[in-house]
Each structure stands twice: as structure tokens, then as C-alpha cells.
Scaffold this active site. Structure first.
Site, PDB file in Angstrom:
ATOM      1  N   TRP A 193       1.098  -1.065  -0.160  1.00  0.00           N
ATOM      2  CA  TRP A 193      -0.001  -0.006  -0.020  1.00  0.00           C
ATOM      3  C   TRP A 193       1.040   1.441  -0.189  1.00  0.00           C
ATOM      4  CZ3 TRP A 193       0.722   3.374   4.150  1.00  0.00           C
ATOM      5  CH2 TRP A 193       1.293   2.909   5.107  1.00  0.00           C
ATOM      6  N   GLU A 242       7.258   8.371  14.100  1.00  0.00           N
ATOM      7  CA  GLU A 242       7.203   7.521  12.734  1.00  0.00           C
ATOM      8  C   GLU A 242       8.587   8.587  11.853  1.00  0.00           C
ATOM      9  OE1 GLU A 242       6.426   4.601  11.899  1.00  0.00           O
ATOM     10  OE2 GLU A 242       4.860   4.224  13.223  1.00  0.00           O
ATOM     11  N   GLU A 244       8.545   1.133   6.460  1.00  0.00           N
ATOM     12  CA  GLU A 244       8.192   2.101   7.684  1.00  0.00           C
ATOM     13  C   GLU A 244       8.030   3.513   7.202  1.00  0.00           C
ATOM     14  OE1 GLU A 244       8.083   1.965  10.829  1.00  0.00           O
ATOM     15  OE2 GLU A 244       7.941  -0.664  10.825  1.00  0.00           O
ATOM     16  N   HIS A 303       4.748   5.007   6.875  1.00  0.00           N
ATOM     17  CA  HIS A 303       3.898   5.469   8.041  1.00  0.00           C
ATOM     18  C   HIS A 303       3.753   6.962   8.390  1.00  0.00           C
ATOM     19  CE1 HIS A 303       4.639   1.080   9.558  1.00  0.00           C
ATOM     20  NE2 HIS A 303       4.259   1.019   8.153  1.00  0.00           N
ATOM     21  N   GLU A 314       8.753  -3.137  17.907  1.00  0.00           N
ATOM     22  CA  GLU A 314       7.608  -3.400  17.108  1.00  0.00           C
ATOM     23  C   GLU A 314       6.227  -3.873  17.518  1.00  0.00           C
ATOM     24  OE1 GLU A 314       7.936  -2.283  14.294  1.00  0.00           O
ATOM     25  OE2 GLU A 314       9.756  -2.716  13.271  1.00  0.00           O
ATOM     26  N   THR A 372       4.595  -0.767  19.090  1.00  0.00           N
ATOM     27  CA  THR A 372       3.886   0.119  17.974  1.00  0.00           C
ATOM     28  C   THR A 372       2.699  -0.532  17.480  1.00  0.00           C
ATOM     29  OG1 THR A 372       5.690  -0.656  16.528  1.00  0.00           O
ATOM     30  CG2 THR A 372       5.886   1.603  17.321  1.00  0.00           C
ATOM     31  N   ASP A 396       1.517  -3.656   9.398  1.00  0.00           N
ATOM     32  CA  ASP A 396       3.007  -3.455   9.237  1.00  0.00           C
ATOM     33  C   ASP A 396       3.864  -3.790  10.359  1.00  0.00           C
ATOM     34  OD1 ASP A 396       2.840  -2.960   6.460  1.00  0.00           O
ATOM     35  OD2 ASP A 396       3.661  -0.909   6.342  1.00  0.00           O
ATOM     36  N   GLU A 397       3.632  -3.197  11.257  1.00  0.00           N
ATOM     37  CA  GLU A 397       4.332  -3.490  12.602  1.00  0.00           C
ATOM     38  C   GLU A 397       4.078  -4.878  13.233  1.00  0.00           C
ATOM     39  OE1 GLU A 397       5.965  -0.779  13.054  1.00  0.00           O
ATOM     40  OE2 GLU A 397       5.051   1.062  12.933  1.00  0.00           O
ATOM     41  N   HIS A 454       6.577  -6.985  10.908  1.00  0.00           N
ATOM     42  CA  HIS A 454       8.039  -6.683  11.192  1.00  0.00           C
ATOM     43  C   HIS A 454       8.296  -7.048  12.690  1.00  0.00           C
ATOM     44  CE1 HIS A 454       7.713  -2.635   8.654  1.00  0.00           C
ATOM     45  NE2 HIS A 454       7.949  -3.921   7.749  1.00  0.00           N
TER      46      HIS A 454
END
Length: 396
Positions: free
Chosen positions: A95, A138, A176, A179, A229, A232, A261-262, A265
Site C-alpha cells: 500500500w 514515525e 516504515e 507510516h 515493534e 507500536t 505492518d508493525e 516486522h
């Protein structure tokens, strides 16, 4: 990385009793480093400060990892290619921030912005304080890539190194980076925040750097990132939940997408530490205890807006009150990681390793007990102005 772990109740001296045996690893190059850990409140001086003001000076240890542990990481390059790089997404399948925002090339752009701003009116100021703090954290991404490239044995030596570790660091940074871009643009369009004050805070923060006390050791560094991670993931997940409660489903989708996403990761970083426990359980459990003894600090602990010397502490208090990220979450993350890595079941440890094992396995309940006591002694809430929302007062 985003990495939103605040100090909250851990700012007090109450954790000073936690102790570990002295490290058996080599220690060298001790220098003093400014930090906000256990900081005492200070009066804001009426002078211009080019960088975030120091709050406490501690001795920073560097290059503490012995040569044999560096060799472990060099030997794991092929393993990282097969097991860690798979947690990256191809760029064409990722995305992008523009997927969630009004399209400036469309004829309906003005109307889309109006709709966004109408939705934003229903969201309270304290939520925006938390969202801004998340975004600022971020946006300090250059600092986090720099930190990863201080780690011995895994750093990107040339800036375009073909090793699996270097590829991961660059691609993780690229993922990242979206974000901060997405949250920044959303906040800009909302009209609810003072973007110039926010931009100043970002510049101060990147200029100030961070000190996670990872000693150039990927053992400590990857334990730190595993914790952060997950922190977050929890934080962005809770901002998504609150946005939905306030009726902004698009903002909820934004925060939820970042949280996903976090989580991905987190999976990669915890897998690295899991491998270390398999290869070197004694060294890894000691590193985990060492990192927890220091306490996991938020990457943005040197946050400053040019006005509030205690901005990070005030921001952290709001996240605690809203339930976005709390002291309970800190303990829950530790307990989750101890279980994820089967720390309680480690065998064949040295005497020092067993002490470290006992320490980390018993720490989460202790943190919870201390936090319960702190909450029972909590004073009546005060209010402070936040420059990010034009100086309006917010309850802590």
C-alpha cells in the site's frame, strides 16, 4: 519502527532496585550520553535551544559484543535470506499513503478534503495529541536506520551492501517510511493541528537522535526492536480502535493498516532472537536481561518542540490515560516475548545465565505490582498546554 514505548510509571526511581550481575562481555569505549531516562522536571529556559536539552547523563557502552558473537551473525546471512527477507513485501504489492488520502489530481479533491475535515471535527484534542506523537515518532525514521547500522556484524557497510542483513535494514526502512508520510498528510489535511510546531518537533528529534543503550550489539538491538515493534503494533491498533469509536472509519483504517505492518516486522525481529536463543541461549538470555534491566525506552525519548522540556513525559501521560499505550502493555509485551522465546524452558545455562533467566521470567508480574501501587498513589490529574494543538490544555 515507530516505536512508541513510553516511560510512564517507569520514569520514577522505583525500578532502581532491579539489578543484574555485571556483564561477562567485553566493555569498551565508555562515553557520556544525554538521555531522558529517570529525568527530573526542569523549568523551561527562555532561550533558543538548537537541540533537545539533555536531562540525565549516563555512561554509554559501545562495541560490547565479543568476536565470536559477531561471527555468529556473519554465518547467519544465508539463514536471514530464507527466513527474514520473506517478511518483506514487494513494492508493487505494498500500500502507499496516497491510497488512503484525497486524490489531488481528481475533480473531487476539494470535496474529499471537506469530508475529511468534517470527520476530524468529531475527534477530541487528546486523541490528536497521541496521533501527532505517533506520527512524529514515525517521522524520525532516519535515526532508526542509523541505529540499526551501528550494530556490529549486521550493518550496511557501504550503503548498498548485498548482505541479507543490509537488504533487510534498507527495505524495512522503506516500508516504515510510508507510516510517517501517511499520518503527516492526514494531519495536515485535517486542519486540527499546528503543523509548524509539529515540523519543528520532528527536526529537533532527528537532530537529537536516540540512545537505546544497545551497545552496537545485535543481540541487544534485535531484542529492542522486537519489543518496540510489538509496542507500536499495540499503539497503532488502539488509535485505530479509538478513531472508530469517534466515527472516523477512514482514520481507523489508516491506523489499522500501519499496525499490520508493525506486526509483520515484529514477526521478523522476534524470529531473529528466537534463532539466537537456539544457537547461543546463554548469551541471548543475558542480553534480554541486560536490555530489560536498562528498561526499553521509546526512540522518541528526546522529543522537544522548542517550548516544553517535558514534552515526552506529557505525551506519554496522555497515551497512558487514553489506554493507547500503558504500563500494563509494557509488562504484557515482556511476558509475551518470554513465552514466545520459551525463556522459562531454557536448559544448560551457566550460573549467570540462570540468574538472568530468573530475572526476566519474574519481571512482568513485578512491573504490574509496582504499577498498581503507583496508580493507587497517583495525584489528581493536571493539565498542560500542547503546542501541537495551538497551545490548548490537555488533561494528563
Amino acid at each position: 519502527m515507530a516505536l512508541k514505548l513510553n516511560q510512564m510509571a517507569f520514569q520514577s526511581r522505583k525500578f532502581s532496585s532491579f539489578s543484574l550481575p555485571q556483564s561477562r562481555n567485553l566493555r569498551s569505549h565508555r562515553v557520556f550520553m544525554a538521555s531522558t531516562l529517570n529525568s527530573a522536571p526542569r523549568e523551561v529556559e527562555n532561550v533558543k535551544k538548537p537541540f533537545s536539552p539533555p536531562r540525565e547523563v549516563h555512561v554509554q557502552v559501545t562495541h560490547s559484543m565479543p568476536p565470536q558473537q559477531i561471527e555468529i551473525f556473519k554465518s547467519l546471512d544465508d539463514w536471514a535470506e530464507k527466513n527474514i527477507l520473506v517478511h518483506l513485501k514487494p513494492v508493487e504489492k505494498c500500500w502507499q499513503p496516497s491510497d488512503f488520502l484525497p486524490d489531488p489530481a481528481s475533480e473531487g479533491f476539494d470535496e474529499q478534503v471537506k469530508e475529511l475535515r468534517e470527520r476530524s471535527k468529531e475527534i477530541p484534542d487528546d486523541y490528536y495529541v497521541v496521533l501527532v506523537g505517533d506520527m512524529i515518532t514515525e517521522e524520525a525514521l532516519p535515526t532508526y536506520q542509523t541505529m540499526l547500522n551501528t550494530l556490529d556484524g549486521v550493518r550496511d557497510e557501504t550503503g548498498a551492501s548485498p548482505t541479507s542483513w543490509a537488504i533487510w535494514t534498507r527495505a524495512w526502512t522503506a516500508e516504515e517510511n510510508r507510516h510517517g508520510d501517511l499520518l503527516n498528510r492526514y494531519l495536515y489535511l485535517s486542519g486540527r493541528v499546528d503543523m509548524r510546531q509539529i515540523e519543528k518537533t520532528i527536526q529537533y528529534l532527528i537532530g537529537s537522535g536516540m540512545d537505546p543503550r544497545t551497545e552496537n550489539s545485535p543481540y541487544l538491538g534485535f531484542i529492542y526492536t522486537s519489543f518496540q515493534e510489538r509496542a507500536t503494533f499495540i499503539s497503532h491498533g488502539n488509535t485505530a480502535r479509538l478513531a472508530k469509536e469517534h466515527g472516523d472509519l477512514k482514520l481507523a483504517q489508516i491506523c489499522g493498516t500501519i499496525a499490520a505492518d508493525e506486526k509483520r516486522h515484529e514477526t521478523a525481529y522476534t524470529k531473529i532472537v528466537e534463532k539466537l536463543f537456539e544457537i547461543d541461549p546463554d548469551g541471548t538470555v543475558f542480553a534480554l536481561a541486560d536490555m530489560m534491566r536498562k528498561k526499553i525506552s521509546m526512540p522518541a525519548h528526546l522529543m522537544y518542540d522548542g517550548q516544553d522540556d517535558n514534552l515526552f513525559e506529557h505525551f506519554s501521560s496522555v497515551t497512558q490515560r487514553l489506554g493507547v499505550y500503558t504500563a500494563k502493555d509494557y509488562a504484557d509485551i515482556l511476558e509475551f516475548l518470554v513465552g514466545r522465546w520459551n525463556v522459562e524452558k531454557l536448559v544448560g545455562l551457566s550460573g549467570e545465565g540462570r540468574k538472568a533467566q530468573d530475572y526476566v521470567c519474574g519481571l512482568a508480574p513485578r512491573i504490574r505490582r509496582l504499577e498498581e501501587r503507583a496508580q493507587s498513589r497517583a495525584k489528581q490529574a493536571s493539565t498542560v498546554p500542547f503546542s501541537w494543538i495551538f497551545g490548548r490544555q490537555i488533561n494528563l
